[in-house]
Design a protein around this motif. Structure first.
Motif, PDB file in Angstrom:
ATOM      1  N   ARG A   1       0.824  -1.201   0.000  1.00  0.00           N
ATOM      2  CA  ARG A   1       0.000   0.000   0.000  1.00  0.00           C
ATOM      3  C   ARG A   1       0.859   1.253   0.000  1.00  0.00           C
ATOM      4  NH1 ARG A   1      -2.245  -1.080   5.967  1.00  0.00           N
ATOM      5  NH2 ARG A   1      -0.368  -0.585   7.125  1.00  0.00           N
ATOM      6  N   LEU A   2       0.196   2.401  -0.044  1.00  0.00           N
ATOM      7  CA  LEU A   2       0.872   3.688  -0.023  1.00  0.00           C
ATOM      8  C   LEU A   2       0.959   4.200   1.410  1.00  0.00           C
ATOM      9  CD1 LEU A   2      -0.893   5.452  -3.019  1.00  0.00           C
ATOM     10  CD2 LEU A   2       1.311   4.310  -3.025  1.00  0.00           C
ATOM     11  N   SER A   3       2.090   4.808   1.718  1.00  0.00           N
ATOM     12  CA  SER A   3       2.291   5.472   2.995  1.00  0.00           C
ATOM     13  C   SER A   3       2.537   6.946   2.687  1.00  0.00           C
ATOM     14  CB  SER A   3       3.499   4.857   3.703  1.00  0.00           C
ATOM     15  OG  SER A   3       3.777   5.537   4.888  1.00  0.00           O
ATOM     16  N   ARG A   4       1.745   7.836   3.289  1.00  0.00           N
ATOM     17  CA  ARG A   4       1.802   9.249   2.929  1.00  0.00           C
ATOM     18  C   ARG A   4       2.920   9.977   3.659  1.00  0.00           C
ATOM     19  NH1 ARG A   4       0.299  14.523   3.395  1.00  0.00           N
ATOM     20  NH2 ARG A   4      -0.980  15.429   1.768  1.00  0.00           N
ATOM     21  N   GLY A   5       3.558  10.852   2.928  1.00  0.00           N
ATOM     22  CA  GLY A   5       4.561  11.752   3.478  1.00  0.00           C
ATOM     23  C   GLY A   5       4.372  13.104   2.817  1.00  0.00           C
ATOM     24  N   GLY A   6       5.316  13.996   3.001  1.00  0.00           N
ATOM     25  CA  GLY A   6       5.221  15.299   2.373  1.00  0.00           C
ATOM     26  C   GLY A   6       4.502  16.299   3.251  1.00  0.00           C
ATOM     27  N   ALA A   7       4.462  17.521   2.772  1.00  0.00           N
ATOM     28  CA  ALA A   7       3.857  18.619   3.523  1.00  0.00           C
ATOM     29  C   ALA A   7       2.357  18.693   3.262  1.00  0.00           C
ATOM     30  CB  ALA A   7       4.513  19.934   3.124  1.00  0.00           C
ATOM     31  N   LYS A   8       1.717  19.554   3.988  1.00  0.00           N
ATOM     32  CA  LYS A   8       0.284  19.782   3.815  1.00  0.00           C
ATOM     33  C   LYS A   8       0.031  20.258   2.383  1.00  0.00           C
ATOM     34  CE  LYS A   8      -2.992  22.404   6.527  1.00  0.00           C
ATOM     35  NZ  LYS A   8      -3.103  23.586   7.359  1.00  0.00           N
ATOM     36  N   ALA A   9      -0.928  19.645   1.727  1.00  0.00           N
ATOM     37  CA  ALA A   9      -1.311  19.959   0.347  1.00  0.00           C
ATOM     38  C   ALA A   9      -0.214  19.643  -0.674  1.00  0.00           C
ATOM     39  CB  ALA A   9      -1.749  21.416   0.203  1.00  0.00           C
ATOM     40  N   ARG A  10       0.850  18.949  -0.260  1.00  0.00           N
ATOM     41  CA  ARG A  10       1.901  18.506  -1.183  1.00  0.00           C
ATOM     42  C   ARG A  10       2.247  17.057  -0.876  1.00  0.00           C
ATOM     43  NH1 ARG A  10       6.075  22.164  -3.636  1.00  0.00           N
ATOM     44  NH2 ARG A  10       6.897  20.080  -3.667  1.00  0.00           N
ATOM     45  N   PRO A  11       1.379  16.124  -1.236  1.00  0.00           N
ATOM     46  CA  PRO A  11       1.579  14.732  -0.854  1.00  0.00           C
ATOM     47  C   PRO A  11       2.730  14.075  -1.595  1.00  0.00           C
ATOM     48  CG  PRO A  11      -0.273  14.905  -2.329  1.00  0.00           C
ATOM     49  CD  PRO A  11       0.154  16.310  -2.018  1.00  0.00           C
ATOM     50  N   PHE A  12       3.353  13.130  -0.920  1.00  0.00           N
ATOM     51  CA  PHE A  12       4.391  12.279  -1.487  1.00  0.00           C
ATOM     52  C   PHE A  12       4.171  10.907  -0.869  1.00  0.00           C
ATOM     53  CE2 PHE A  12       8.485  10.247  -1.779  1.00  0.00           C
ATOM     54  CZ  PHE A  12       8.920  10.615  -3.035  1.00  0.00           C
ATOM     55  N   TYR A  13       4.033   9.895  -1.684  1.00  0.00           N
ATOM     56  CA  TYR A  13       3.692   8.572  -1.183  1.00  0.00           C
ATOM     57  C   TYR A  13       4.838   7.599  -1.380  1.00  0.00           C
ATOM     58  CZ  TYR A  13      -1.036  10.420  -1.275  1.00  0.00           C
ATOM     59  OH  TYR A  13      -2.146  11.193  -1.071  1.00  0.00           O
ATOM     60  N   THR A  14       5.040   6.747  -0.396  1.00  0.00           N
ATOM     61  CA  THR A  14       5.999   5.657  -0.482  1.00  0.00           C
ATOM     62  C   THR A  14       5.211   4.366  -0.623  1.00  0.00           C
ATOM     63  OG1 THR A  14       7.466   6.878   1.001  1.00  0.00           O
ATOM     64  CG2 THR A  14       7.956   4.568   0.648  1.00  0.00           C
TER      65      THR A  14
ATOM     66  N   ASP B   1       2.342  -5.042   7.311  1.00  0.00           N
ATOM     67  CA  ASP B   1       1.332  -5.892   7.928  1.00  0.00           C
ATOM     68  C   ASP B   1      -0.015  -5.175   7.827  1.00  0.00           C
ATOM     69  OD1 ASP B   1      -0.441  -6.968  10.044  1.00  0.00           O
ATOM     70  OD2 ASP B   1       1.319  -8.182  10.539  1.00  0.00           O
ATOM     71  N   LYS B   2      -1.051  -5.913   7.546  1.00  0.00           N
ATOM     72  CA  LYS B   2      -2.367  -5.316   7.355  1.00  0.00           C
ATOM     73  C   LYS B   2      -2.846  -4.576   8.593  1.00  0.00           C
ATOM     74  CE  LYS B   2      -6.968  -6.345   5.752  1.00  0.00           C
ATOM     75  NZ  LYS B   2      -7.852  -7.310   5.139  1.00  0.00           N
ATOM     76  N   ARG B   3      -2.418  -5.023   9.780  1.00  0.00           N
ATOM     77  CA  ARG B   3      -2.875  -4.404  11.024  1.00  0.00           C
ATOM     78  C   ARG B   3      -2.117  -3.133  11.379  1.00  0.00           C
ATOM     79  NH1 ARG B   3      -1.849  -9.838  14.161  1.00  0.00           N
ATOM     80  NH2 ARG B   3      -0.071  -9.591  12.803  1.00  0.00           N
ATOM     81  N   ALA B   4      -1.020  -2.846  10.683  1.00  0.00           N
ATOM     82  CA  ALA B   4      -0.215  -1.654  10.978  1.00  0.00           C
ATOM     83  C   ALA B   4      -0.928  -0.399  10.472  1.00  0.00           C
ATOM     84  CB  ALA B   4       1.157  -1.768  10.337  1.00  0.00           C
ATOM     85  N   ARG B   5      -0.643   0.725  11.126  1.00  0.00           N
ATOM     86  CA  ARG B   5      -1.212   1.998  10.688  1.00  0.00           C
ATOM     87  C   ARG B   5      -0.693   2.369   9.300  1.00  0.00           C
ATOM     88  NH1 ARG B   5       0.885   3.432  15.824  1.00  0.00           N
ATOM     89  NH2 ARG B   5       2.469   4.543  14.661  1.00  0.00           N
ATOM     90  N   ARG B   6      -1.415   3.247   8.626  1.00  0.00           N
ATOM     91  CA  ARG B   6      -1.059   3.651   7.260  1.00  0.00           C
ATOM     92  C   ARG B   6       0.370   4.174   7.170  1.00  0.00           C
ATOM     93  NH1 ARG B   6      -3.419   9.098   4.893  1.00  0.00           N
ATOM     94  NH2 ARG B   6      -1.907   9.810   6.402  1.00  0.00           N
ATOM     95  N   ASP B   7       0.739   5.071   8.068  1.00  0.00           N
ATOM     96  CA  ASP B   7       2.080   5.655   8.047  1.00  0.00           C
ATOM     97  C   ASP B   7       2.968   5.052   9.120  1.00  0.00           C
ATOM     98  OD1 ASP B   7       1.111   7.277   6.051  1.00  0.00           O
ATOM     99  OD2 ASP B   7       0.598   8.906   7.413  1.00  0.00           O
TER     100      ASP B   7
ATOM    101  N   ASN C   1       4.654   1.290  11.008  1.00  0.00           N
ATOM    102  CA  ASN C   1       5.715   0.337  10.681  1.00  0.00           C
ATOM    103  C   ASN C   1       5.438  -0.361   9.363  1.00  0.00           C
ATOM    104  OD1 ASN C   1       6.905   0.947  13.100  1.00  0.00           O
ATOM    105  ND2 ASN C   1       6.051  -0.815  14.170  1.00  0.00           N
ATOM    106  N   PHE C   2       6.508  -0.652   8.638  1.00  0.00           N
ATOM    107  CA  PHE C   2       6.389  -1.398   7.397  1.00  0.00           C
ATOM    108  C   PHE C   2       7.523  -2.401   7.328  1.00  0.00           C
ATOM    109  CE2 PHE C   2       8.789   2.451   6.512  1.00  0.00           C
ATOM    110  CZ  PHE C   2       9.903   1.970   5.841  1.00  0.00           C
ATOM    111  N   ILE C   3       7.382  -3.369   6.444  1.00  0.00           N
ATOM    112  CA  ILE C   3       8.386  -4.421   6.304  1.00  0.00           C
ATOM    113  C   ILE C   3       9.475  -3.990   5.329  1.00  0.00           C
ATOM    114  CG2 ILE C   3       8.771  -6.819   5.645  1.00  0.00           C
ATOM    115  CD1 ILE C   3       5.748  -7.265   6.334  1.00  0.00           C
ATOM    116  N   GLU C   4       9.062  -3.479   4.185  1.00  0.00           N
ATOM    117  CA  GLU C   4      10.030  -3.101   3.147  1.00  0.00           C
ATOM    118  C   GLU C   4       9.473  -1.973   2.296  1.00  0.00           C
ATOM    119  OE1 GLU C   4      12.554  -5.169  -0.506  1.00  0.00           O
ATOM    120  OE2 GLU C   4      11.143  -6.366   0.642  1.00  0.00           O
ATOM    121  N   ARG C   5      10.355  -1.055   1.904  1.00  0.00           N
ATOM    122  CA  ARG C   5       9.997   0.043   1.002  1.00  0.00           C
ATOM    123  C   ARG C   5      10.224  -0.441  -0.433  1.00  0.00           C
ATOM    124  NH1 ARG C   5      13.106   4.136   3.129  1.00  0.00           N
ATOM    125  NH2 ARG C   5      11.372   4.752   4.432  1.00  0.00           N
ATOM    126  N   LEU C   6       9.207  -0.313  -1.275  1.00  0.00           N
ATOM    127  CA  LEU C   6       9.278  -0.845  -2.638  1.00  0.00           C
ATOM    128  C   LEU C   6       9.385   0.232  -3.709  1.00  0.00           C
ATOM    129  CD1 LEU C   6       6.479  -3.539  -2.309  1.00  0.00           C
ATOM    130  CD2 LEU C   6       8.932  -3.825  -1.983  1.00  0.00           C
TER     131      LEU C   6
END
Length: 85
Positions: free
Chosen positions: A5-18, A23-29, A31-36
């Motif tokens: 899935r996408l994890s949001r970063g960046g400033a307000k009104a300037r999104p940047f997604y990783t 894990d499905k139970r982790a919050r959107r932004d 912990n993650f296993i690997e950056r793709l």
């Protein structure tokens, strides 16, 4: 269960997604296993809009990870643009 899935970063009104495998139970932004890769919807000029490590993406899909709807759409766009580039 692992989800891609996408994890949001960046400033307000300037999104940047990783694009991450998490894990499905982790919050959107959280912990993650690997950056793709990443997705920059506001890319202008010569900036790169989308980068995905396809070998790692294929690995995670092969072991049963499920992509979110948005990630599936981005992967489809990346595959369509790859032969043209």
């Amino acid at each position: 269960m692992v989800v891609i899935r996408l994890s949001r970063g960046g400033a307000k009104a300037r999104p940047f997604y990783t694009i991450v495998a998490a894990d499905k139970r982790a919050r959107r932004d959280g912990n993650f296993i690997e950056r793709l890769g990443f997705y920059n919807p506001n890319a202008k000029g010569g900036e790169e809009k989308l980068r995905i490590a396809t070998d790692r993406l294929n690995y995670w899909l092969g072991v049963g990870a499920t992509p979110s709807d948005t990630v599936a759409r981005l992967v489809k766009e990346a595959k369509a643009a790859a032969p043209a580039a």
